[in-house]
Scaffold this active site. Structure first.
Site, PDB file in Angstrom:
ATOM      1  N   ARG A  38      27.796  23.541  19.519  1.00  0.00           N
ATOM      2  CA  ARG A  38      26.727  24.227  20.257  1.00  0.00           C
ATOM      3  C   ARG A  38      26.835  24.048  21.774  1.00  0.00           C
ATOM      4  O   ARG A  38      25.854  24.224  22.494  1.00  0.00           O
ATOM      5  CB  ARG A  38      25.343  23.789  19.767  1.00  0.00           C
ATOM      6  CG  ARG A  38      25.091  24.126  18.302  1.00  0.00           C
ATOM      7  CD  ARG A  38      23.644  23.867  17.927  1.00  0.00           C
ATOM      8  NE  ARG A  38      23.408  24.204  16.528  1.00  0.00           N
ATOM      9  CZ  ARG A  38      23.531  23.342  15.513  1.00  0.00           C
ATOM     10  NH1 ARG A  38      23.900  22.098  15.765  1.00  0.00           N
ATOM     11  NH2 ARG A  38      23.294  23.718  14.278  1.00  0.00           N
TER      12      ARG A  38
ATOM     13  N   ARG B  79      22.971  43.069  37.678  1.00  0.00           N
ATOM     14  CA  ARG B  79      24.343  42.691  37.349  1.00  0.00           C
ATOM     15  C   ARG B  79      25.145  43.843  36.737  1.00  0.00           C
ATOM     16  O   ARG B  79      26.378  43.850  36.798  1.00  0.00           O
ATOM     17  CB  ARG B  79      24.345  41.473  36.403  1.00  0.00           C
ATOM     18  CG  ARG B  79      25.748  40.943  36.128  1.00  0.00           C
ATOM     19  CD  ARG B  79      25.748  39.592  35.446  1.00  0.00           C
ATOM     20  NE  ARG B  79      27.109  39.147  35.191  1.00  0.00           N
ATOM     21  CZ  ARG B  79      27.436  37.934  34.782  1.00  0.00           C
ATOM     22  NH1 ARG B  79      26.505  37.032  34.584  1.00  0.00           N
ATOM     23  NH2 ARG B  79      28.690  37.604  34.579  1.00  0.00           N
TER      24      ARG B  79
ATOM     25  N   HIS C  74      37.061  50.847  29.915  1.00  0.00           N
ATOM     26  CA  HIS C  74      37.125  50.300  28.558  1.00  0.00           C
ATOM     27  C   HIS C  74      37.526  51.376  27.552  1.00  0.00           C
ATOM     28  O   HIS C  74      38.184  51.089  26.553  1.00  0.00           O
ATOM     29  CB  HIS C  74      35.780  49.675  28.177  1.00  0.00           C
ATOM     30  CG  HIS C  74      35.523  48.367  28.853  1.00  0.00           C
ATOM     31  ND1 HIS C  74      34.325  47.713  28.766  1.00  0.00           N
ATOM     32  CD2 HIS C  74      36.316  47.580  29.610  1.00  0.00           C
ATOM     33  CE1 HIS C  74      34.380  46.585  29.457  1.00  0.00           C
ATOM     34  NE2 HIS C  74      35.581  46.487  29.989  1.00  0.00           N
TER      35      HIS C  74
ATOM     36  N   LYS D 154      30.301  35.031  31.764  1.00  0.00           N
ATOM     37  CA  LYS D 154      30.492  35.918  30.615  1.00  0.00           C
ATOM     38  C   LYS D 154      31.715  35.443  29.837  1.00  0.00           C
ATOM     39  O   LYS D 154      32.806  35.313  30.405  1.00  0.00           O
ATOM     40  CB  LYS D 154      30.720  37.352  31.077  1.00  0.00           C
ATOM     41  CG  LYS D 154      29.473  38.145  31.373  1.00  0.00           C
ATOM     42  CD  LYS D 154      29.870  39.584  31.620  1.00  0.00           C
ATOM     43  CE  LYS D 154      28.682  40.492  31.791  1.00  0.00           C
ATOM     44  NZ  LYS D 154      29.097  41.894  31.972  1.00  0.00           N
TER      45      LYS D 154
ATOM     46  N   ASN E 230      29.805  46.521  36.554  1.00  0.00           N
ATOM     47  CA  ASN E 230      30.569  47.288  35.574  1.00  0.00           C
ATOM     48  C   ASN E 230      31.056  48.620  36.132  1.00  0.00           C
ATOM     49  O   ASN E 230      31.503  49.480  35.364  1.00  0.00           O
ATOM     50  CB  ASN E 230      29.713  47.540  34.327  1.00  0.00           C
ATOM     51  CG  ASN E 230      29.373  46.260  33.598  1.00  0.00           C
ATOM     52  OD1 ASN E 230      30.208  45.381  33.447  1.00  0.00           O
ATOM     53  ND2 ASN E 230      28.126  46.139  33.165  1.00  0.00           N
TER      54      ASN E 230
ATOM     55  N   HIS F  22      34.005  50.437  34.661  1.00  0.00           N
ATOM     56  CA  HIS F  22      34.355  49.770  33.409  1.00  0.00           C
ATOM     57  C   HIS F  22      34.036  50.590  32.163  1.00  0.00           C
ATOM     58  O   HIS F  22      34.707  50.440  31.142  1.00  0.00           O
ATOM     59  CB  HIS F  22      33.666  48.412  33.325  1.00  0.00           C
ATOM     60  CG  HIS F  22      34.279  47.370  34.201  1.00  0.00           C
ATOM     61  ND1 HIS F  22      34.390  47.520  35.567  1.00  0.00           N
ATOM     62  CD2 HIS F  22      34.825  46.158  33.912  1.00  0.00           C
ATOM     63  CE1 HIS F  22      34.972  46.437  36.075  1.00  0.00           C
ATOM     64  NE2 HIS F  22      35.243  45.609  35.102  1.00  0.00           N
TER      65      HIS F  22
ATOM     66  N   GLU G  98      39.586  44.989  40.956  1.00  0.00           N
ATOM     67  CA  GLU G  98      38.250  44.388  40.962  1.00  0.00           C
ATOM     68  C   GLU G  98      37.804  44.051  42.390  1.00  0.00           C
ATOM     69  O   GLU G  98      36.624  44.131  42.709  1.00  0.00           O
ATOM     70  CB  GLU G  98      38.228  43.133  40.089  1.00  0.00           C
ATOM     71  CG  GLU G  98      38.459  43.397  38.598  1.00  0.00           C
ATOM     72  CD  GLU G  98      37.236  43.972  37.881  1.00  0.00           C
ATOM     73  OE1 GLU G  98      36.194  44.166  38.523  1.00  0.00           O
ATOM     74  OE2 GLU G  98      37.336  44.238  36.667  1.00  0.00           O
TER      75      GLU G  98
ATOM     76  N   GLU H 203      22.485  40.003  32.949  1.00  0.00           N
ATOM     77  CA  GLU H 203      22.719  41.443  33.005  1.00  0.00           C
ATOM     78  C   GLU H 203      21.528  42.258  32.485  1.00  0.00           C
ATOM     79  O   GLU H 203      21.678  43.202  31.719  1.00  0.00           O
ATOM     80  CB  GLU H 203      23.992  41.822  32.225  1.00  0.00           C
ATOM     81  CG  GLU H 203      24.580  43.151  32.642  1.00  0.00           C
ATOM     82  CD  GLU H 203      25.920  43.439  32.001  1.00  0.00           C
ATOM     83  OE1 GLU H 203      26.884  43.579  32.757  1.00  0.00           O
ATOM     84  OE2 GLU H 203      25.999  43.492  30.772  1.00  0.00           O
TER      85      GLU H 203
ATOM     86  N   LYS I 183      29.928  38.453  43.909  1.00  0.00           N
ATOM     87  CA  LYS I 183      29.569  38.226  42.507  1.00  0.00           C
ATOM     88  C   LYS I 183      28.521  37.129  42.389  1.00  0.00           C
ATOM     89  O   LYS I 183      27.602  37.213  41.566  1.00  0.00           O
ATOM     90  CB  LYS I 183      30.808  37.884  41.682  1.00  0.00           C
ATOM     91  CG  LYS I 183      30.490  37.833  40.186  1.00  0.00           C
ATOM     92  CD  LYS I 183      31.688  38.012  39.312  1.00  0.00           C
ATOM     93  CE  LYS I 183      31.257  38.192  37.861  1.00  0.00           C
ATOM     94  NZ  LYS I 183      32.398  38.353  36.946  1.00  0.00           N
TER      95      LYS I 183
END
Length: 373
Positions: free
Chosen positions: A130, A250, A261, A152, A254, A257, A194, A246, A236
């Site tokens: 955990r 935030r 993606h 992330k 993206n 992206h 980026e 997010e 960032k």
């Protein structure tokens, strides 16, 4: 890539302010050989370096020697290199090894590699017992300016990128600029995608600086790289400090992206590098922004010129299913909500917003960008 390292720049620090989860990003040279930079980090009995088969022969022994002063035992787990191995199978392999070695809650994991290793190690650290501490040592430009900062963590699923993961912050991030010397030119270019993104979404002055310093960045000049990495991390840090999980701001990170993606999923993860897909995705997002009357018409040609100068694609690849396949992949991307695809768009240079756009308004952008390929 072999940057000019004759003159060492003083290390820089960027603080990620997240209350009790706050940490520093250290940016400089020789960080893998400087014990002082590692002071204040947790130091349990066992330290575990997670890396890949490309990075291991370059840096693992140096990091292992440094960590031997902090841990009674230091292990190395090496995985195959590439986005294709950012999987639950690799995650299980790491879990199996940690359990076999009797790792406990004070064990510290060290992510030595690019974004794939950083994401996978962070996810393993979040899940093992955990939560155990982990440290990011990103060795690619892309991971130094993006995936190593912000917490992330994830692995890919055959149905989508980064679909299985958690928000989990590192104890510290070390961006050792010396590690960029061994990067292929293609990887450096991928990282610059980026970097360019940060200028587009929040900082017009930084975008201008990138246009003026593109040659120095591609040549690997340390002063230029340090400024680019530091400014990217500062932006960032500012965004993540306001919206760690997010829920709002935030999402602007993206930019490019959602389209990107779709490119990665459609071509097969690893065919194009993540930064290459994001570059083409930013072109598509900027085109869409202009078509919707949001971004100025001159921004798209400026962006395409800059992308070409740093060795990035300025057009999107065709997918077997054409426009429909793009829309399909974007609809299942985790940035879609309630069936409506939400895009990060530009209201102007340095001003990003999130907006749901109907498919029929996206198709002209898809047609135009695919035709330009």
């Amino acid at each position: 890539m072999t940057p000019n390292t004759h003159k060492h720049q003083e290390p820089a620090k960027v603080h990620i302010a997240l209350g009790e989860r706050s940490y520093d990003v250290c940016i400089g040279q020789d960080l893998l050989s400087d014990p002082r930079a590692w002071e204040g980090l947790p130091g349990g009995t066992l330290g575990v370096i997670i890396t890949n088969d490309t990075v291991r022969p370059l840096y693992a022994s140096r990091l292992q020697a440094l960590l031997a002063t902090r841990h009674r035992k230091v292990l190395v787990i090496s995985l195959p290199d590439g986005e294709a191995f950012k999987t639950l199978a690799s995650f299980e392999l790491v879990m199996d090894r940690l359990l076999a070695e009797g790792a406990d809650r004070k064990t510290v994991l060290y992510a030595l590699g690019g974004g794939v290793i950083g994401d996978l190690t962070g996810f393993a650290a979040a899940c093992y017992m955990r939560g155990v501490p982990f440290v990011q040592i990103p060795t690619t430009l892309l991971s130094q300016v993006d995936s190593s900062v912000g917490g992330k963590t994830a692995v890919n699923h055959p149905r989508g990128k980064n679909m299985v993961g958690a928000f989990y912050q590192p104890a510290r991030v070390f961006c050792d600029l010396d590690s960029l010397r061994t990067l292929p030119a293609r990887e450096v270019s991928a990282g610059l995608a980026e970097v360019i993104k940060y200028g587009l979404i929040t900082d017009a002055h930084f975008f201008h600086w990138l246009e003026e310093n593109a040659v120095a960045l591609v040549a690997g000049e340390v002063s230029a790289l340090q400024h680019a990495v530091r400014r990217s991390c500062e932006i960032k840090a500012w965004v993540v400090g306001q919206d760690e999980r997010e829920s709002g701001l935030r999402a602007i990170l993206n930019f490019g992206h959602t389209f990107g993606h779709a490119i990665e999923a459609g071509l097969g993860f690893g065919t194009w590098l993540h930064g290459e897909a994001v570059a083409a995705g930013m072109v598509m997002a900027t085109d869409l922004s202009a078509r919707l009357g949001m971004a100025p018409q001159d921004l798209l040609p400026r962006l395409r010129t800059l992308l070409r100068r740093v060795g990035l694609p300025d057009a999107a690849p065709a997918l077997p299913g054409g426009e429909d396949e793009y829309l399909h992949h974007m609809a299942v991307d985790k940035k879609a909500e309630a069936g409506a695809i939400r895009y990060v768009l530009l209201q102007g240079l340095g001003q990003a917003v999130v907006k749901a756009v109907p498919d029929e308004q996206v198709r002209p952008t898809l047609r135009a960008c695919l035709a330009a390929a």
